[in-house]
Design an enzyme around this catalytic site. Sequence first.
Site, mmCIF file in Angstrom:
data_model
loop_
_atom_site.group_PDB
_atom_site.id
_atom_site.type_symbol
_atom_site.label_atom_id
_atom_site.label_comp_id
_atom_site.label_asym_id
_atom_site.label_seq_id
_atom_site.Cartn_x
_atom_site.Cartn_y
_atom_site.Cartn_z
ATOM 1 N N ASN A 134 -5.507 11.932 10.900
ATOM 2 C CA ASN A 134 -4.905 10.607 11.233
ATOM 3 C C ASN A 134 -4.404 10.776 12.789
ATOM 4 O OD1 ASN A 134 -3.464 8.216 10.789
ATOM 5 N ND2 ASN A 134 -2.219 9.128 9.706
ATOM 6 N N HIS A 143 6.243 5.652 7.056
ATOM 7 C CA HIS A 143 5.463 5.717 5.820
ATOM 8 C C HIS A 143 5.927 4.997 4.701
ATOM 9 C CE1 HIS A 143 2.936 8.913 7.949
ATOM 10 N NE2 HIS A 143 1.753 8.578 6.754
#
Length: 534
Positions: free
Chosen positions: A366, A397
């Site tokens: 990521n 998140h």
Amino acid sequence: MRSRRSVPGDLKRHRETAALQPPAMQSSSSGSELLLPLSEALRLPIEQVNFAMCQFFGLFAALLFRYYLHPSKTSHAIRHAVVTLLGLHFAFFCFGRYAIYFLGEVILLYGVMVMVHIKSIHKYTFLAAMTYLTICQIIRVYVLDSEECSADFSGPLMVITQKVTKLAFELHDGLARDDKELSLSQKRLAVRRIPSLLEYVSYNLNFMGILAGPLSSFNDYISFIEGRNFEAGQVPLANGTERKACSLNEPSPLVRVKWEHAVCSVCVVVHLSLNERFLVGYNNDDDFMARSSQPLRLLYLYTSLMAHRPKYYFAWTIADAVNNAAGFGFNGYDRHGQPRWDLASNLNIDKIEFATSMKMFIDNWNMQTAVWLKEVCYDRCPFCPTLLTFLLSAVWHGVYPGYYFTFMTGMLVTLAARAVRSNLRPYFLVSPARKAFYDLVTWATTQIVVSYTVAPFVLLYMDSSLKFYRSWHFNLHIIAIALILVLPKKPKGASKEQRRPQEAKPLEMAHHCNGHRNGYAPMNTNQNHRMKID
């Protein structure tokens, strides 16, 4: 070890939340049901099938866009309009009415950008974007899931949040700060004018990145739209060196795209083979924990988390392929004179699976989210940059407690890994044999530590996360804290500039970037921008 006769209640709840029940039970409000027969045949949730088909269609659309709407024969406005309209079509196909949330955030943040004073644009944009994202995540988790099974629309919102905040900070750097105050990377990324509404909407909602990213800088995106990304010249890098940007002939991305398509095909096969055989929730099964030895539990923990990764590999790789097929992703030439198409790359699979350190794993997982965290938080924090960056990553998140367990644990093990590496690694570099032994031991340790850290990210809930860590007696937490306290620190005379590059970049672990419940993840990769861990 593969028995599913005693799946924990939390796992059942998670699977319902994640839309893993039979596709026929899906709600029409979560997107198009045109591909429902294919979903039933593959035994995959309809939203995952919609996502995959949109990305594969996007791959062909990108090739057509690059050829028929090339900037040499098409106006910039038309290119902006086409990529935006196609992006909105993908959004409504996959998410139905929830795609309105995407438009809402973009319009809201454009209003903030044009109305707020440039000296405060980054602060108000960041606050508004994170508040909007958090409210939408709360609605998604605690309101909609109790009534219907909807596709996880928070994934694209996360990428949009990255883009609007990144652009706000780059505008602040370009219009409100003196160039002498900027680092080399900040100078390169600084935006020197307020974008038009069309440019802003196109940057955030284009079909190449609406579903799974990747994140890119506004300057790079506009250069692509206007056809300047292949201009000959030298590109300054963050380390003060330069790289040849391109030649007079525009290189073809087809070889790279074919390779990425092959990788995606392998990832699909592996995902379909392992998806239901190795459930992360089975690590919490009482019967399994009672009858299994510690080595067997460790092996299953590693295997279940490894089996969880191919869907993210697929999502990020197909997103990279779509961008490259459109011509966005060219990153100059390597030392052999071959074109590089890794400007928007988000991962290196081989370096993840064979990582011999936390640094190596994190640097290759990521990557675009790590670039964003570094640019908007880590580089600008006046105190505790590591802690605040991990915290921002958790908030970004979502609202599940498991995310906070993972990122706070990730901060501890990252600092411990840095201490171990700086103190012990030099002793194993004296001979190839010692180095090979060190690499083998650190590979096994890294994979176990990553699996231990990431498990709550997948389990999501407070009770299941605590149950998992209690079953291991919080061993790695205790070991990490002990290592941080006991092992010698870096010399006190080291300057901040010498120490800071060693700080950890936040642990962007499994299960979310662009749709953590559905497995869709993201996102202008510049290797020189990533935080380092030694």
